[in-house]
Write an enzyme that holds these catalytic residues in place. Sequence first.
Site, PDB file in Angstrom:
ATOM      1  N   LYS A  28      39.653  34.020  31.807  1.00 55.04           N
ATOM      2  CA  LYS A  28      38.810  34.768  30.887  1.00 55.04           C
ATOM      3  C   LYS A  28      39.436  34.972  29.511  1.00 55.04           C
ATOM      4  O   LYS A  28      38.745  35.366  28.576  1.00 55.04           O
ATOM      5  CB  LYS A  28      38.401  36.106  31.500  1.00 55.04           C
ATOM      6  CG  LYS A  28      37.605  35.978  32.783  1.00 55.04           C
ATOM      7  CD  LYS A  28      36.341  35.132  32.684  1.00 55.04           C
ATOM      8  CE  LYS A  28      35.281  35.709  31.813  1.00 55.04           C
ATOM      9  NZ  LYS A  28      33.925  35.167  32.128  1.00 55.04           N
TER      10      LYS A  28
HETATM   11  N1  PMP Z   1      37.400  34.260  38.776  1.00 56.88           N
HETATM   12  C1  PMP Z   1      37.777  35.430  38.257  1.00 56.88           C
HETATM   13  C2  PMP Z   1      38.968  36.112  38.848  1.00 56.88           C
HETATM   14  C3  PMP Z   1      37.053  36.021  37.201  1.00 56.88           C
HETATM   15  O1  PMP Z   1      37.440  37.204  36.682  1.00 56.88           O
HETATM   16  C4  PMP Z   1      35.920  35.330  36.690  1.00 56.88           C
HETATM   17  C5  PMP Z   1      35.124  35.913  35.563  1.00 56.88           C
HETATM   18  N2  PMP Z   1      34.355  37.027  35.850  1.00 56.88           N
HETATM   19  C6  PMP Z   1      35.534  34.109  37.278  1.00 56.88           C
HETATM   20  C7  PMP Z   1      36.316  33.590  38.306  1.00 56.88           C
HETATM   21  C8  PMP Z   1      34.264  33.378  36.875  1.00 56.88           C
HETATM   22  O2  PMP Z   1      34.253  32.831  35.615  1.00 56.88           O
HETATM   23  P1  PMP Z   1      32.922  32.723  34.747  1.00 56.88           P
HETATM   24  O3  PMP Z   1      32.632  34.090  34.207  1.00 56.88           O
HETATM   25  O4  PMP Z   1      33.267  31.754  33.667  1.00 56.88           O
HETATM   26  O5  PMP Z   1      31.802  32.252  35.608  1.00 56.88           O
END
Ligand code: PMP
Length: 337
Positions: free
Chosen positions: A44
């Site tokens: 992130k």
């Molecule tokens: N894994 C973790 C630990 C996250 O914090 C996030 C983001 N919320 C994601 C995966 C998913 O990523 P995205 O928001 O790009 O779908």
Amino acid sequence: MNIKNNFLETIGNTPLIKLNYPSTITGCNIYGKAEFLNPGGSIKDRAAKAIVLDAVKKGLLKKGGTIVEGTAGNTGIGLGLVGNSLGVKTVIVMPETQSQEKKDALNLIGCELKLVPALPYSDPGNYIRQSEIIAKELEFKYQKGVLWANQFDNIANMLGHYKGIGPEIWDQTKGNINGFTCAVGTGGTLAGVSKYLKEKNNEVKIFLSDPYGSALYNYYKHNKLESEGNSITEGIGQGRITENLKNLKVDGAFRIKDEEALNIIFKMLKEEGLFLGGSSGINICGAIEMAKKLGPGNNIVTILCDSGQRYQSKIWNKSFLKSKNLPQPYWMDSKHE
Ligand code: PMP
């Protein structure tokens, strides 16, 4: 390696690591993009940087301004650090159910943290809805501009991945990639990476790896936004089609059980030295399913989203796992508790 001129330049360009056990059992090459090595500790950081730089470019955020966001934690940590590096204050709204480690990190880096009960998006008390309300209130109070980062529906998130991690994966595999899979929180990663890879080679297969409790598996499989069960993973799972997901096309979807995700991250730590969080477990299990589906000899990439350190009190805590009737790392006996 070159000297980096500032904090922002340290985000991205993470290693792509061969995951040996998943590769051996499937006869494929399964690679993990080591996003836990970003300076804020997760994928992130990339979304935070992309959203903030987009706002700065559009004149929506300046030094002395404020970023407000609703987040499961990792985006908040990224925004807090990016904000600090640009002289911008950060206000974070987070569901109180998230790990203590993420709350501590947010406080430590100087974010103003507001905890709210975990409520569905349809409820005005939901953390995302609350962050929008707080951003509007602060707009009246502060003079120097308030940005509601809005990671779920601000496509600067997806475009950041399209311009960053997508090309990195293509270059690191020298274009020798047959499949990509990961879970969805906002959808920025899956939508951004798949847009880039499909533009480079339309034959690259894209699969969603969804945890239980999320509605996307049923949406992509059966065109119904319906969820079943639940998951202890954090930062992933989605009940609606966010703006970042709007143009995503997947070739298929897998649904992964927490038990399987936990067993694989225990194995990755003990046998390969990779200390990962729960969403990485869902992703690796998805990559294994994809390898079985595509057959031996294929090259498949997934995301290692964040580190296990962020979940020491939860999925890396034997008592917590026991209380949820979930598998526990065999080497963690009572003297380690
Ligand atoms: N894994 C973790 C630990 C996250 O914090 C996030 C983001 N919320 C994601 C995966 C998913 O990523 P995205 O928001 O790009 O779908």
